[in-house]
Motif scaffolding. Structure first.
Motif, short mmCIF file in Angstrom:
data_model
loop_
_atom_site.label_atom_id
_atom_site.label_comp_id
_atom_site.label_asym_id
_atom_site.label_seq_id
_atom_site.Cartn_x
_atom_site.Cartn_y
_atom_site.Cartn_z
N THR A 37 0.85 -1.19 0.00
CA THR A 37 0.00 0.00 0.00
C THR A 37 0.88 1.24 0.00
N GLN A 41 -3.03 5.59 0.68
CA GLN A 41 -4.04 4.53 0.75
C GLN A 41 -4.24 4.04 2.18
N ASN A 73 2.88 8.50 -2.55
CA ASN A 73 2.51 7.29 -3.24
C ASN A 73 3.64 6.26 -3.32
#
Length: 93
Positions: A37, A41, A73
């Motif tokens: 992840t 997220q 990210n």
């Protein structure tokens, strides 16, 4: 016939501090999250489970196993039993 494989999930221990603890009403919880992840997220999964955190979600910092993780990210790999700390902004005087 093609199979769609679900992302492997792991159980992590989520610790809530200060304002996040007040909003959630608990100091810790267990949450199933994808093993692979990103911090974005991961935070979204926590806020989805605890919607009361939405009011401070833009100011939360996460730490995994006592190490801050940068918002973004970049891919994280989580393991069963990892500790995820939810840390709100702290002000001093």
């Amino acid at each position: 016939m093609s199979k769609v494989m679900a992302a492997a999930e792991v159980q992590v221990n989520v610790l809530f501090f200060a304002k996040s603890r007040e909003l959630v009403g608990s100091k810790e919880a267990t949450l199933a999250v994808p093993a692979q992840t990103t911090s974005v997220q991961l935070l979204a999964a926590i806020v989805s489970r605890y919607p009361s955190l939405a009011v401070i979600s833009n100011n939360l910092v996460l730490a995994v196993n006592q190490e801050y993780i940068a918002p973004g990210n970049d891919l994280l790999t989580l393991h069963p039993g990892d500790e995820v700390a939810v840390i709100p902004p702290i002000s001093g005087g």
